[in-house]
Design a protein around this motif. Structure first.
Motif, PDB file in Angstrom:
ATOM      1  N   LYS A   1      -9.674  -4.886  -2.421  1.00 54.72           N
ATOM      2  CA  LYS A   1     -10.258  -4.028  -3.459  1.00 54.72           C
ATOM      3  C   LYS A   1     -11.038  -4.843  -4.497  1.00 54.72           C
ATOM      4  CE  LYS A   1      -6.935  -0.157  -3.350  1.00 54.72           C
ATOM      5  NZ  LYS A   1      -7.758   1.061  -3.418  1.00 54.72           N
TER       6      LYS A   1
ATOM      7  N   SER B   1       0.843  -1.197   0.000  1.00 51.72           N
ATOM      8  CA  SER B   1       0.000   0.000   0.000  1.00 51.72           C
ATOM      9  C   SER B   1       0.874   1.242   0.000  1.00 51.72           C
ATOM     10  CB  SER B   1      -0.905   0.007   1.231  1.00 51.72           C
ATOM     11  OG  SER B   1      -0.128   0.130   2.406  1.00 51.72           O
TER      12      SER B   1
ATOM     13  N   LEU C   1      -9.522   1.645   8.672  1.00 51.68           N
ATOM     14  CA  LEU C   1      -9.557   0.266   8.165  1.00 51.68           C
ATOM     15  C   LEU C   1      -9.326  -0.739   9.290  1.00 51.68           C
ATOM     16  CD1 LEU C   1      -9.811  -1.404   5.580  1.00 51.68           C
ATOM     17  CD2 LEU C   1      -7.347  -1.122   5.230  1.00 51.68           C
TER      18      LEU C   1
ATOM     19  N   ILE D   1     -10.749   1.364   1.918  1.00 51.97           N
ATOM     20  CA  ILE D   1     -10.252   0.366   0.960  1.00 51.97           C
ATOM     21  C   ILE D   1     -10.169   0.977  -0.443  1.00 51.97           C
ATOM     22  CG2 ILE D   1     -10.861  -1.800  -0.219  1.00 51.97           C
ATOM     23  CD1 ILE D   1     -12.020  -2.724   2.544  1.00 51.97           C
TER      24      ILE D   1
ATOM     25  N   LEU E   1      -4.414  -5.337   0.847  1.00 54.38           N
ATOM     26  CA  LEU E   1      -5.358  -4.308   0.408  1.00 54.38           C
ATOM     27  C   LEU E   1      -5.780  -4.536  -1.046  1.00 54.38           C
ATOM     28  CD1 LEU E   1      -6.791  -1.561   0.953  1.00 54.38           C
ATOM     29  CD2 LEU E   1      -4.683  -0.441   0.183  1.00 54.38           C
TER      30      LEU E   1
ATOM     31  N   ALA F   1      -1.246  -2.569   5.394  1.00 57.36           N
ATOM     32  CA  ALA F   1      -2.013  -1.390   4.979  1.00 57.36           C
ATOM     33  C   ALA F   1      -2.712  -0.709   6.148  1.00 57.36           C
ATOM     34  CB  ALA F   1      -3.047  -1.777   3.919  1.00 57.36           C
ATOM     35  N   THR F   2      -2.792  -1.386   7.288  1.00 57.62           N
ATOM     36  CA  THR F   2      -3.477  -0.787   8.438  1.00 57.62           C
ATOM     37  C   THR F   2      -2.498  -0.127   9.408  1.00 57.62           C
ATOM     38  OG1 THR F   2      -3.407  -2.823   9.751  1.00 57.62           O
ATOM     39  CG2 THR F   2      -5.326  -2.511   8.327  1.00 57.62           C
TER      40      THR F   2
ATOM     41  N   ARG G   1      -6.024   4.527   7.296  1.00 54.96           N
ATOM     42  CA  ARG G   1      -5.453   3.237   7.727  1.00 54.96           C
ATOM     43  C   ARG G   1      -6.016   2.851   9.097  1.00 54.96           C
ATOM     44  NH1 ARG G   1      -1.310   1.981   4.252  1.00 54.96           N
ATOM     45  NH2 ARG G   1      -0.418   3.709   3.080  1.00 54.96           N
TER      46      ARG G   1
END
Ligand SMILES: Cc1cc2nc3c(=O)[nH]c(=O)nc-3n(C[C@H](O)[C@H](O)[C@H](O)COP(=O)(O)OP(=O)(O)OC[C@H]3O[C@@H](n4cnc5c(N)ncnc54)[C@H](O)[C@@H]3O)c2cc1C
Length: 510
Positions: free
Chosen positions: A395, A85, A99, A413, A391, A113-114, A96
């Motif tokens: 998607k 990401s 999420l 996302i 991620l 990604a978080t 982030r």
């Protein structure tokens, strides 16, 4: 469900170690494609210098053919859908955190990604796993059954922590191996295992964990020189990083709403930075505008996997932001090149119940429990689920949630970016690009080209202390997407052409 614990399977060896940010600390940034990157205007500054005597570009036929090649295709990988990401224009870093917000106390989205501190990295993946495990431990009853989807570093870390807290944990992994975007491979023609995914490790904790597992680590030398297309070696100035730092500083002075939507390319243009970059070449044939393009192609693109048009002007680009202390050219790298990383995953595999080749296709949840459906038709009921799929996979609609995720999660996302970096490993009969044999303790060299848009953003001399003739190329953003569509012979021709400036007979010094 195949309940074989994933075989670590790979010999624990290592050759090199560094960090993408180590590369980016000197070079930086992206613009590797036909996208409208800021085009510096005709010369507006700079003293006209005599034109350099043109040197013919070394013919690509002078580049020796490799004896072995292995490449990645992370964009086409159904269980990755990209490499990592990045902070896209329009995506605030807080997305982030959004999420990572637990959904109904039952669904916990986790993974690199978080993480807000080190997204897109091994470090970030590990952090996210630790954080989620702590959150669950606070709210769940001991003995609860928890499923972890994905056996990458985030999932393995979370699972091990949860087991340590007394939960009953099962890890469901789509591939026939663990590691996810850590992909250590025993490839034909290579004496040592190679890394098709992550290979640079930053941070003392992970470096120590890898060292303990006998992963080989080697410091990366920040590049001090780049080659011109005709093979001239020229010292890398701070022109490119300085220009990006200026553009980012300007972006930071804009209003909050506007800043969030600015791309790095827009900031470079609207701050006047692009206009201030002379296109007049100096005696080596390289202009300030060339150095900015070099920084973008070999730095920003390798760190984000995206073009400057998509990267937020607010993005953390190691080495490129004034707030991050721009390292001086030649300063010590922060990262190490690691090979044989799979060895560091073996302890997880030994301690966990991991079901490989288990593709989760649906997550049905309510306030009391979670039901998982697999593509095999099997289902599994658990108390809570940790979702670490990348991620890029979130998607797509290959993993469905019922009910749908909250709108704020969906927005995160959609807006967060997924970049693409591919690797190509080449082995040759001899290390024609080296002036000297690396001795024991020598640093890993990074090779780049200035003055043209390269297919391969940066080459890393991955020969290790033994000096094996091995190069790994990093192909980023638009170029990576283009090259993934090529077959092996076309691909090989494309990447070898980029080595012409390093070929025997190319001018070596300026
Ligand atoms: C080419 C490349 C180079 C990189 N270089 C570096 C680097 O040098 N340094 C660095 O720190 N980081 C680097 N990274 C990033 C780093 O690899 C990742 O940030 C990190 O490995 C992500 O870990 P994760 O656990 O969050 O995700 P992953 O490792 O992707 O784990 C997620 C797992 O979920 C599985 N999965 C997906 N869908 C399903 C499904 N439906 N059902 C079950 N399982 C599923 C996947 O197979 C995968 O195993 C690189 C990545 C790539 C691709």
């Amino acid at each position: 469900m195949d309940s074989r614990a994933a075989p670590g399977g790979m010999a624990r060896r290592t050759f090199l170690a560094a960090s993408l940010s180590g590369i980016a600390s000197v070079v930086l940034a992206s613009c590797t494609g036909p996208q409208p990157m800021p085009t510096p205007p005709p010369t507006t500054s700079g003293t006209a210098t005599p034109s350099p005597t043109p040197t013919p570009t070394p013919p690509v036929e002078d580049v020796p053919r490799p004896t072995a090649m292995r490449r990645s295709r992370w964009g086409a990988d159904p269980f990755a859908r990209g490499s990592f990401s990045f902070d896209a224009a329009g995506a605030a870093p807080e997305l982030r955190e959004t999420l990572a917000e637990p959904v109904g106390g039952r669904v916990f989205i986790t993974g690199e990604a978080t993480d807000t501190d080190a997204p897109g990295s091994l470090h970030g993946a590990r952090n996210s796993g630790l954080r989620t495990a702590a959150t669950i431990s606070d709210i769940a009853e001991p003995g609860e059954r928890i499923a972890v989807i994905g056996a990458g570093l985030a999932g393995l870390t979370a699972a091990r922590e949860l087991v340590g807290h007394g939960f009953e944990v099962v890890v469901l992994e789509a591939r026939d191996r663990i590691g996810g975007r850590i992909d250590t491979v025993e490839a034909g023609g290579f004496d040592e295992p190679i890394e098709l995914g992550a290979m640079f490790v930053r941070g003392a904790t992970l470096q120590a964990q890898f060292a303990e597992a006998s992963v080989d680590l080697h410091p990366v030398a920040p590049p001090t020189e780049a080659r011109t297309p005709d093979g001239l070696a020229v010292a890398i100035p701070s022109t490119g990083p300085d220009a990006i730092a200026t553009a980012q500083s300007w972006a930071a002075t804009q209003s909050e709403a506007r800043t969030r939507d600015l791309s790095l390319a827009t900031a470079i243009v609207e701050s006047g930075t692009a206009a201030s970059m002379s296109k007049t070449p100096d005696a080596t044939g390289v202009s300030p505008a060339d150095w900015l393009a070099h920084t973008i192609a070999s730095g920003v693109a390798t760190v984000t996997g995206a073009t400057a048009n998509r990267v937020s002007a607010f993005a953390t680009l190691p080495g490129t932001r004034p707030a991050v202390d721009l390292p001086e050219v030649g300063s010590a790298p922060e990262g190490e090149l690691a090979t044989g990383i799979a060895a560091a995953l073996e302890p997880y595999a030994a301690q966990l119940d991991i079901a490989v080749t288990s593709v989760v296709t649906r997550i049905v949840y309510d306030e009391r429990r979670v039901s998982l459906r697999l593509d095999s038709g099997e289902s599994l009921n658990v108390d809570r689920v940790v979702v670490t799929v990348p991620l890029g996979v979130l998607k797509t609609d290959t993993l469905r949630f019922s009910p749908s995720l909250p709108l704020l999660h969906q927005r995160a996302i959609a807006r967060l970016g997924v970049g693409l970096v591919d690797t190509v490993w080449l082995r040759f009969d001899s290390a024609f690009w080296r002036a000297d044999d690396p001795g024991p303790g020598s640093s890993v060299e990074v090779l780049t080209v200035v003055g043209e848009t390269p297919t391969v953003a940066a080459w890393v001399d991955a020969g290790g202390p033994d000096g094996e003739p091995v190069l790994v190329g990093l192909i980023a953003a638009t170029q990576a997407r283009r090259l993934e569509a090529l077959d092996d012979p076309e691909f090989e021709a494309a990447v070898l052409a980029d080595l012409a400036p390093f070929a025997p007979g190319a001018t070596a010094t300026g």
